[in-house]
Design a protein around this motif. Sequence first.
Motif, PDB file in Angstrom:
ATOM      1  N   GLU A 170     -11.626  -4.301   3.167  1.00  0.00           N
ATOM      2  CA  GLU A 170     -10.185  -4.054   3.014  1.00  0.00           C
ATOM      3  C   GLU A 170      -9.894  -2.549   3.031  1.00  0.00           C
ATOM      4  N   HIS A 171     -10.777  -1.833   2.352  1.00  0.00           N
ATOM      5  CA  HIS A 171     -10.642  -0.369   2.304  1.00  0.00           C
ATOM      6  C   HIS A 171     -10.774   0.216   3.711  1.00  0.00           C
ATOM      7  N   GLU A 172     -11.738  -0.328   4.440  1.00  0.00           N
ATOM      8  CA  GLU A 172     -11.969   0.140   5.816  1.00  0.00           C
ATOM      9  C   GLU A 172     -10.747  -0.146   6.688  1.00  0.00           C
ATOM     10  N   GLN A 173     -10.169  -1.317   6.488  1.00  0.00           N
ATOM     11  CA  GLN A 173      -8.972  -1.705   7.238  1.00  0.00           C
ATOM     12  C   GLN A 173      -7.815  -0.755   6.946  1.00  0.00           C
ATOM     13  N   LYS A 174      -7.697  -0.402   5.665  1.00  0.00           N
ATOM     14  CA  LYS A 174      -6.631   0.516   5.268  1.00  0.00           C
ATOM     15  C   LYS A 174      -6.825   1.883   5.926  1.00  0.00           C
ATOM     16  N   LEU A 175      -8.089   2.322   5.913  1.00  0.00           N
ATOM     17  CA  LEU A 175      -8.387   3.629   6.516  1.00  0.00           C
ATOM     18  C   LEU A 175      -8.076   3.635   8.007  1.00  0.00           C
ATOM     19  N   LEU A 176      -8.440   2.558   8.646  1.00  0.00           N
ATOM     20  CA  LEU A 176      -8.199   2.424  10.086  1.00  0.00           C
ATOM     21  C   LEU A 176      -6.697   2.490  10.368  1.00  0.00           C
ATOM     22  N   PHE A 177      -5.962   1.730   9.558  1.00  0.00           N
ATOM     23  CA  PHE A 177      -4.507   1.735   9.698  1.00  0.00           C
ATOM     24  C   PHE A 177      -3.962   3.148   9.489  1.00  0.00           C
ATOM     25  N   PHE A 178      -4.455   3.783   8.454  1.00  0.00           N
ATOM     26  CA  PHE A 178      -3.907   5.093   8.095  1.00  0.00           C
ATOM     27  C   PHE A 178      -4.217   6.155   9.146  1.00  0.00           C
TER      28      PHE A 178
ATOM     29  N   MET B 238       0.837  -1.205   0.000  1.00  0.00           N
ATOM     30  CA  MET B 238       0.000   0.000   0.000  1.00  0.00           C
ATOM     31  C   MET B 238       0.872   1.256   0.000  1.00  0.00           C
ATOM     32  N   GLU B 239       0.423   2.267  -0.743  1.00  0.00           N
ATOM     33  CA  GLU B 239       1.199   3.502  -0.868  1.00  0.00           C
ATOM     34  C   GLU B 239       0.451   4.657  -0.192  1.00  0.00           C
ATOM     35  N   LEU B 240       1.194   5.696   0.143  1.00  0.00           N
ATOM     36  CA  LEU B 240       0.585   6.902   0.695  1.00  0.00           C
ATOM     37  C   LEU B 240      -0.421   7.499  -0.299  1.00  0.00           C
ATOM     38  N   ASP B 241      -0.071   7.370  -1.582  1.00  0.00           N
ATOM     39  CA  ASP B 241      -0.914   7.960  -2.637  1.00  0.00           C
ATOM     40  C   ASP B 241      -2.314   7.330  -2.719  1.00  0.00           C
ATOM     41  N   ASP B 242      -2.461   6.138  -2.130  1.00  0.00           N
ATOM     42  CA  ASP B 242      -3.778   5.488  -2.161  1.00  0.00           C
ATOM     43  C   ASP B 242      -4.837   6.310  -1.433  1.00  0.00           C
ATOM     44  N   PHE B 243      -4.391   7.209  -0.572  1.00  0.00           N
ATOM     45  CA  PHE B 243      -5.350   7.963   0.250  1.00  0.00           C
ATOM     46  C   PHE B 243      -5.683   9.343  -0.304  1.00  0.00           C
TER      47      PHE B 243
ATOM     48  N   ARG C 254      10.426   9.983   3.425  1.00  0.00           N
ATOM     49  CA  ARG C 254      10.541   9.170   4.636  1.00  0.00           C
ATOM     50  C   ARG C 254       9.160   8.623   5.064  1.00  0.00           C
ATOM     51  N   ILE C 255       8.163   9.492   4.963  1.00  0.00           N
ATOM     52  CA  ILE C 255       6.808   9.079   5.375  1.00  0.00           C
ATOM     53  C   ILE C 255       6.273   7.983   4.451  1.00  0.00           C
ATOM     54  N   LYS C 256       6.511   8.153   3.151  1.00  0.00           N
ATOM     55  CA  LYS C 256       6.042   7.138   2.188  1.00  0.00           C
ATOM     56  C   LYS C 256       6.637   5.783   2.538  1.00  0.00           C
ATOM     57  N   ASP C 257       7.910   5.817   2.863  1.00  0.00           N
ATOM     58  CA  ASP C 257       8.615   4.604   3.220  1.00  0.00           C
ATOM     59  C   ASP C 257       8.011   3.980   4.488  1.00  0.00           C
ATOM     60  N   GLN C 258       7.736   4.859   5.461  1.00  0.00           N
ATOM     61  CA  GLN C 258       7.143   4.390   6.729  1.00  0.00           C
ATOM     62  C   GLN C 258       5.792   3.736   6.488  1.00  0.00           C
ATOM     63  N   VAL C 259       4.957   4.378   5.655  1.00  0.00           N
ATOM     64  CA  VAL C 259       3.617   3.842   5.370  1.00  0.00           C
ATOM     65  C   VAL C 259       3.742   2.429   4.827  1.00  0.00           C
ATOM     66  N   LYS C 260       4.630   2.279   3.854  1.00  0.00           N
ATOM     67  CA  LYS C 260       4.812   0.977   3.209  1.00  0.00           C
ATOM     68  C   LYS C 260       5.192  -0.083   4.242  1.00  0.00           C
ATOM     69  N   LYS C 261       6.235   0.243   5.007  1.00  0.00           N
ATOM     70  CA  LYS C 261       6.745  -0.747   5.973  1.00  0.00           C
ATOM     71  C   LYS C 261       5.715  -1.068   7.040  1.00  0.00           C
ATOM     72  N   GLN C 262       5.123  -0.017   7.581  1.00  0.00           N
ATOM     73  CA  GLN C 262       4.184  -0.247   8.686  1.00  0.00           C
ATOM     74  C   GLN C 262       2.931  -0.993   8.215  1.00  0.00           C
ATOM     75  N   TRP C 263       2.507  -0.725   6.973  1.00  0.00           N
ATOM     76  CA  TRP C 263       1.336  -1.439   6.436  1.00  0.00           C
ATOM     77  C   TRP C 263       1.645  -2.923   6.290  1.00  0.00           C
TER      78      TRP C 263
ATOM     79  N   VAL D  85      -0.004   9.221  15.124  1.00  0.00           N
ATOM     80  CA  VAL D  85       1.270   9.210  15.846  1.00  0.00           C
ATOM     81  C   VAL D  85       2.364  10.027  15.145  1.00  0.00           C
ATOM     82  N   LEU D  86       2.030  10.578  13.988  1.00  0.00           N
ATOM     83  CA  LEU D  86       3.010  11.437  13.308  1.00  0.00           C
ATOM     84  C   LEU D  86       3.168  12.746  14.069  1.00  0.00           C
ATOM     85  N   ASP D  87       4.341  13.365  13.954  1.00  0.00           N
ATOM     86  CA  ASP D  87       4.467  14.672  14.609  1.00  0.00           C
ATOM     87  C   ASP D  87       3.732  15.724  13.779  1.00  0.00           C
ATOM     88  N   THR D  88       3.563  16.905  14.382  1.00  0.00           N
ATOM     89  CA  THR D  88       2.709  17.932  13.771  1.00  0.00           C
ATOM     90  C   THR D  88       3.147  18.291  12.355  1.00  0.00           C
ATOM     91  N   ALA D  89       4.447  18.460  12.179  1.00  0.00           N
ATOM     92  CA  ALA D  89       4.937  18.893  10.864  1.00  0.00           C
ATOM     93  C   ALA D  89       4.663  17.824   9.808  1.00  0.00           C
TER      94      ALA D  89
END
Lengths: 201, 175
Positions: free
Chosen positions: B104-112, A1-6, B156-165, B118-122
């Motif tokens: 599945e979409h709902e699961q993704k949203l929940l994850f996201f 899954m990618e960030l862009d999916d959202f 960095r965030i894109k990378d984090q999303v991928k790994k954490q997902w 937990v991300l910092d403000t910036a």
Amino acid sequence: MELDDFKHITPAEGPTGKALNEQTKTDDMNSLIDQLKETDARDRKAMYYLIIMFVVFIGIYTGTSMTKHGDFRSAYGVLILGFALALLYIFSLLLKIGKVDYTEPASIFLRKALKRHKFMKPIDWILTLPIIATFFTGGFLIVRYSFMKYMENTLIPEIIFIAVFVAAISVGTWSSYRQWKEKKASLVEEIRKKLMEFGQE
Amino acid sequence: MQKEQLFRTLVDEYGKKIFRICCWYFNDPDERDDAYQEALIRIWEHADTFKGRSKISTWIYRVTMNACLSGIRSDKRRRRHLVEDGGSLDDLEIMEFHEENDPEHEQKLLFFRDFMSVLDTADRTLVSLYLEELSTREMAEITGLSESNVRVRIFRIKDQVKKQWEEYSHGIGRL
């Protein structure tokens, strides 16, 4: 899954939590605009009332000073000057409050917010100390000239005045610090943290 | 253009985008609606001061971001409070809005949502803007960060999303 999916996903129904049809949408907007206009008008009114109140206040003291003579009148003049300076200072604070600029970049917005919410910045001391000094001088002279009519040595009433004045300033500073600590200290800490997250502090 | 007319046009055009940003910022519907309303109030207050030096969209997003930044404090406090009470982020009311009821979409949203919370403000600010497809330059203008810093953070965030997902979906698979 990618960030862009959202991208472009709206993760909730709507601001009011219900699906609005076009008519209710327009009604909502009209009532919001009415409310905003009302708030604008109320803010302006409050400012006008404040100006009138301050002018009346200075007028009363000026009137009182006119009934006095010589040095006594000068002492009142100094006190009125103190009031005028204090009012100018309060006005400048009021204007600043209304001038929070939400259109600035976030990091600058936060830096300015931090400045705004800090307790007694150096500039506040620079502005308030002369005002306090003017009040002190005016009050001190009024006490001296008032008691000169009744006694030769006015040292005791003068010392009492100094003690009361210092106590009033100390209590005022302490209570406003306590208020600040209660209401703003955690906010300042939070802003500082956000600024660090933006790499600004 | 009259202030009122301009305001209407801006809300018609950007209302949904503003709301989306508030959604990513706040988990709690009340906080989210407050931030949305706060953003509209600030847009109203500043509508006649827009000088056209930047794009109107950049201007709108700046106001929205700053409105969210002003309100995020109470959201954090609330979240802390929930955790202290033995709840978790998942307990927060989530009103997902999508046409198809896809688990599945709902699961993704929940994850996201959890990821965002937990991300910092910036970083949270940047993600909200990135999802609106703003350019790096616009994001830099809105946040006050440099363009290179924005690029690095997004990468960095894109990378984090991928790994954490990956970790998250493995976890679900095991259940």
